[in-house]
Write a protein that holds these residues in place. Structure first.
Motif, PDB file in Angstrom:
ATOM      1  N   VAL A 173      37.858  -2.622  35.579  1.00 50.67           N
ATOM      2  CA  VAL A 173      38.129  -1.681  34.486  1.00 50.67           C
ATOM      3  C   VAL A 173      38.077  -2.399  33.140  1.00 50.67           C
ATOM      4  N   HIS A 174      38.502  -3.651  33.094  1.00 45.11           N
ATOM      5  CA  HIS A 174      38.425  -4.424  31.848  1.00 45.11           C
ATOM      6  C   HIS A 174      36.974  -4.529  31.372  1.00 45.11           C
ATOM      7  N   ALA A 175      36.073  -4.840  32.302  1.00 48.03           N
ATOM      8  CA  ALA A 175      34.655  -4.951  31.938  1.00 48.03           C
ATOM      9  C   ALA A 175      34.075  -3.597  31.536  1.00 48.03           C
ATOM     10  N   LEU A 176      34.461  -2.539  32.244  1.00 49.62           N
ATOM     11  CA  LEU A 176      33.931  -1.210  31.930  1.00 49.62           C
ATOM     12  C   LEU A 176      34.449  -0.699  30.591  1.00 49.62           C
ATOM     13  N   GLU A 177      35.716  -0.943  30.308  1.00 49.47           N
ATOM     14  CA  GLU A 177      36.301  -0.425  29.069  1.00 49.47           C
ATOM     15  C   GLU A 177      35.734  -1.116  27.834  1.00 49.47           C
ATOM     16  N   LEU A 178      35.445  -2.410  27.928  1.00 44.95           N
ATOM     17  CA  LEU A 178      34.853  -3.122  26.793  1.00 44.95           C
ATOM     18  C   LEU A 178      33.326  -3.039  26.811  1.00 44.95           C
ATOM     19  N   ARG A 179      32.785  -2.296  27.789  1.00 46.92           N
ATOM     20  CA  ARG A 179      31.336  -2.100  27.909  1.00 46.92           C
ATOM     21  C   ARG A 179      30.590  -3.426  27.926  1.00 46.92           C
ATOM     22  N   MET A 180      31.111  -4.357  28.713  1.00 43.04           N
ATOM     23  CA  MET A 180      30.500  -5.673  28.827  1.00 43.04           C
ATOM     24  C   MET A 180      29.199  -5.589  29.624  1.00 43.04           C
ATOM     25  N   PRO A 181      28.230  -6.451  29.318  1.00 44.95           N
ATOM     26  CA  PRO A 181      27.037  -6.532  30.165  1.00 44.95           C
ATOM     27  C   PRO A 181      27.415  -7.119  31.525  1.00 44.95           C
ATOM     28  N   MET A 182      27.066  -6.422  32.590  1.00 46.80           N
ATOM     29  CA  MET A 182      27.481  -6.832  33.926  1.00 46.80           C
ATOM     30  C   MET A 182      26.441  -6.372  34.936  1.00 46.80           C
ATOM     31  N   SER A 183      26.533  -6.923  36.142  1.00 48.44           N
ATOM     32  CA  SER A 183      25.554  -6.579  37.169  1.00 48.44           C
ATOM     33  C   SER A 183      26.130  -6.860  38.544  1.00 48.44           C
ATOM     34  N   ASP A 184      25.500  -6.276  39.565  1.00 44.39           N
ATOM     35  CA  ASP A 184      25.829  -6.534  40.963  1.00 44.39           C
ATOM     36  C   ASP A 184      24.722  -7.371  41.601  1.00 44.39           C
ATOM     37  N   VAL A 185      25.098  -8.223  42.532  1.00 43.48           N
ATOM     38  CA  VAL A 185      24.140  -8.949  43.370  1.00 43.48           C
ATOM     39  C   VAL A 185      24.622  -8.827  44.811  1.00 43.48           C
ATOM     40  N   GLY A 277      49.341  12.569  23.944  1.00 45.40           N
ATOM     41  CA  GLY A 277      47.991  12.117  24.248  1.00 45.40           C
ATOM     42  C   GLY A 277      47.189  11.815  22.998  1.00 45.40           C
ATOM     43  N   LEU A 278      47.313  12.670  21.969  1.00 44.97           N
ATOM     44  CA  LEU A 278      46.588  12.449  20.716  1.00 44.97           C
ATOM     45  C   LEU A 278      47.056  11.168  20.020  1.00 44.97           C
ATOM     46  N   ILE A 279      48.363  10.942  20.024  1.00 44.86           N
ATOM     47  CA  ILE A 279      48.897   9.733  19.370  1.00 44.86           C
ATOM     48  C   ILE A 279      48.493   8.479  20.149  1.00 44.86           C
ATOM     49  N   LEU A 280      48.671   8.516  21.478  1.00 41.73           N
ATOM     50  CA  LEU A 280      48.364   7.342  22.288  1.00 41.73           C
ATOM     51  C   LEU A 280      46.874   7.041  22.315  1.00 41.73           C
ATOM     52  N   GLU A 281      46.025   8.049  22.118  1.00 42.44           N
ATOM     53  CA  GLU A 281      44.584   7.803  22.054  1.00 42.44           C
ATOM     54  C   GLU A 281      44.245   6.909  20.867  1.00 42.44           C
ATOM     55  N   THR A 282      44.939   7.136  19.743  1.00 41.15           N
ATOM     56  CA  THR A 282      44.736   6.287  18.562  1.00 41.15           C
ATOM     57  C   THR A 282      45.234   4.865  18.823  1.00 41.15           C
ATOM     58  N   VAL A 283      46.402   4.759  19.472  1.00 42.45           N
ATOM     59  CA  VAL A 283      46.952   3.442  19.800  1.00 42.45           C
ATOM     60  C   VAL A 283      46.013   2.688  20.745  1.00 42.45           C
ATOM     61  N   THR A 284      45.496   3.385  21.751  1.00 40.69           N
ATOM     62  CA  THR A 284      44.587   2.764  22.718  1.00 40.69           C
ATOM     63  C   THR A 284      43.311   2.289  22.039  1.00 40.69           C
ATOM     64  N   ARG A 285      42.813   3.069  21.107  1.00 42.17           N
ATOM     65  CA  ARG A 285      41.613   2.655  20.380  1.00 42.17           C
ATOM     66  C   ARG A 285      41.864   1.359  19.615  1.00 42.17           C
ATOM     67  N   GLY A 286      43.033   1.250  18.992  1.00 44.17           N
ATOM     68  CA  GLY A 286      43.372   0.015  18.281  1.00 44.17           C
ATOM     69  C   GLY A 286      43.467  -1.168  19.225  1.00 44.17           C
ATOM     70  N   ARG A 288      41.950  -1.495  22.086  1.00 47.21           N
ATOM     71  CA  ARG A 288      40.607  -1.801  22.549  1.00 47.21           C
ATOM     72  C   ARG A 288      39.827  -2.578  21.496  1.00 47.21           C
ATOM     73  N   GLU A 289      40.012  -2.240  20.239  1.00 44.16           N
ATOM     74  CA  GLU A 289      39.320  -2.963  19.172  1.00 44.16           C
ATOM     75  C   GLU A 289      39.800  -4.404  19.092  1.00 44.16           C
ATOM     76  N   ILE A 290      41.115  -4.616  19.285  1.00 45.60           N
ATOM     77  CA  ILE A 290      41.651  -5.979  19.258  1.00 45.60           C
ATOM     78  C   ILE A 290      41.079  -6.804  20.414  1.00 45.60           C
ATOM     79  N   LYS A 291      41.037  -6.216  21.607  1.00 43.59           N
ATOM     80  CA  LYS A 291      40.462  -6.925  22.755  1.00 43.59           C
ATOM     81  C   LYS A 291      38.979  -7.212  22.537  1.00 43.59           C
ATOM     82  N   ARG A 292      38.300  -6.265  21.923  1.00 45.86           N
ATOM     83  CA  ARG A 292      36.881  -6.464  21.644  1.00 45.86           C
ATOM     84  C   ARG A 292      36.660  -7.606  20.657  1.00 45.86           C
TER      85      ARG A 292
END
Length: 314
Positions: A173-185, A277-286, A288-292
């Motif tokens: 989920v960490h990789a998916l949420e930050l939209r990291m380049p990833m692949s399966d082998v 939900g509306l308030i926490l969506e803003t918090v989550t976006r912040g 996510r930006e910090i992790k990015r």
């Protein structure tokens, strides 16, 4: 490059795992992190030439957190110490990570051995992987694989909050949420050697993984989570209120006052849930930006860092 092997009572297999990865990746440092083993895992790992460290907090998630914090490398190969994964596939996984500048390459398990991948585990993996794919994105075929290769910027931006086997879900989920380049082998998967037993408890750990998925939905998709909750509360409120309103329209009276109060309370809770939900969506976006931003501080594998190059020239 570092090979990270979390271990708990793996004396039957640890020597073989270490030697196989030494042969497959001769330039890599092999780290074995022991998690309170009661057998000879530590002794045999040292004899095989691995760097052995310990993590007293029980649980694979705690071990992964410690490994990611302690070990410094440009590329990390993480594999279980049960000798079920194919060490000879490691160069291909690493080559794909570096050559395509990826952040995670997942070793998707392929096997025809029934004992290696029991039907219950196979079904649970498919179900849980499908749930994550529907919610966070369909980019991983085997979410619960313990065989992965990571870039440095993945490892150093990963918070590692899980304590047990649900760590693989958190990694995905960490990789998916930050939209990291990833692949399966696709990699071969085999049965455990004689004398080795699985530490995975099918139902207990399966429910823990499912619980983590729900928590991650709340944390990473708060607007969706609380909107569904608000919709449910509003629906129940309307169902309860309908006969009360119908009676009032006919007689001008409200004979079922408790039902009317309950309906009003549920509707208010629904609106409160939507507001959360509306308030926490803003918090989550912040968050996510910090992790990015933390993630972007480190260059991708296979790409030189100009700042480091200029420092080396001095």
């Amino acid at each position: 490059m570092a090979v990270l092997i979390p271990c708990y009572n793996e004396e039957a297999s640890i020597t073989s795992v270490i030697r196989d990865f030494q042969a497959a990746l001769p330039t890599a440092a092999i780290y074995v992190y022991d998690n309170n083993s009661k057998d000879r895992t530590v002794e045999l790992a040292r004899e095989a030439g691995a760097i052995v460290r310990t993590e007293p907090l029980q649980g694979k998630g705690n071990v992964v957190r410690r490994m990611f914090a302690d070990v410094e490398a440009d590329v990390y190969v993480m594999v279980d110490g049960d000798d079920t994964y194919h060490a000879a596939s490691a160069p291909a996984l690493v080559s794909k990570l570096v050559g395509q500048h990826l952040d995670m390459v997942n070793g998707a398990r392929v096997t025809d051995i029934a004992a290696a991948y029991r039907p219950g585990h196979r079904f649970g993996n498919m179900m849980l992987t499908g749930i994550v794919a529907k919610i966070f994105g369909n980019r991983v075929a085997d979410m619960l694989s313990g065989y992965r290769v990571f870039s440095r910027r993945f490892v150093k931006s990963f918070p590692a909050l899980s304590g047990g086997f649900e760590i693989e879900t958190e990694l995905t989920v960490h990789a998916l949420e930050l939209r990291m380049p990833m692949s399966d082998v696709s990699t071969p998967y085999k049965d455990r050697p004689p004398g080795s037993a699985s530490k995975l408890r099918t139902y207990y750990d399966g429910f823990r993984i499912l619980k983590l998925i729900l928590v991650l939905v709340k944390e990473e998709r708060p607007l969706q989570f609380f909107s569904i909750l608000a919709g449910f509360l509003a629906f129940v409120a309307i169902v309860l209120a309908w006969p009360v309103v119908a009676t009032y329209m006919q007689t001008g009276l409200v004979p079922r006052l408790p039902t009317a109060v309950l309906s009003t309370g549920l509707m208010l809770l629904g609106f409160l849930s939507l507001t959360c939900g509306l308030i926490l969506e803003t918090v989550t976006r912040g968050r996510r930006e910090i992790k990015r931003m933390q993630y972007l501080r480190i260059p991708a594998p296979g790409i030189r860092d100009p700042a480091r190059d200029s420092k080396d020239k001095r």
